[in-house]
Design a protein around this motif. Structure first.
Motif: not given
Length: 88
Positions: A13, A16-18, A20-21, A23-24, A27
């Motif tokens: 988690e 991921y929080t780093e 998550e902002h 876009s796909q 990423k």
């Protein structure tokens, strides 16, 4: 055109929080670059290890070759020194 493959990736988690902002697309680009960098780093590390091992293996052979020619080197050095002394 190259084919693309998908992989599933589980992240803790806090990691991921780093990201998550993003876009796909961002990423995808991020992970692509991270993987590419890590693969290059691993290849470099592997090559350094192979070179290290190769030089270590050659050390014994090079020492043998030096020992075999030690007499010739000594004779050559002595001959050169005699000729230089004769010129002076």
């Amino acid at each position: 055109m190259s084919q693309l493959q998908q992989i599933a990736l589980e992240l803790p988690e806090e990691l991921y929080t780093e990201i998550e902002h993003l876009s796909q697309s961002e990423k995808d680009s991020f992970f692509h670059q991270v993987l590419k960098d890590q693969i290059e780093k691993q290849k470099s590390t592997d090559m350094q290890e192979k070179l290290k091992n190769g030089y270590a293996e050659m050390a014994a052979l090079n020492a043998e070759i030096c020992a075999e020619f030690e007499y010739a080197e000594t004779e050559s050095t002595q001959l050169t020194e005699r000729r230089l002394n004769e010129q002076n």
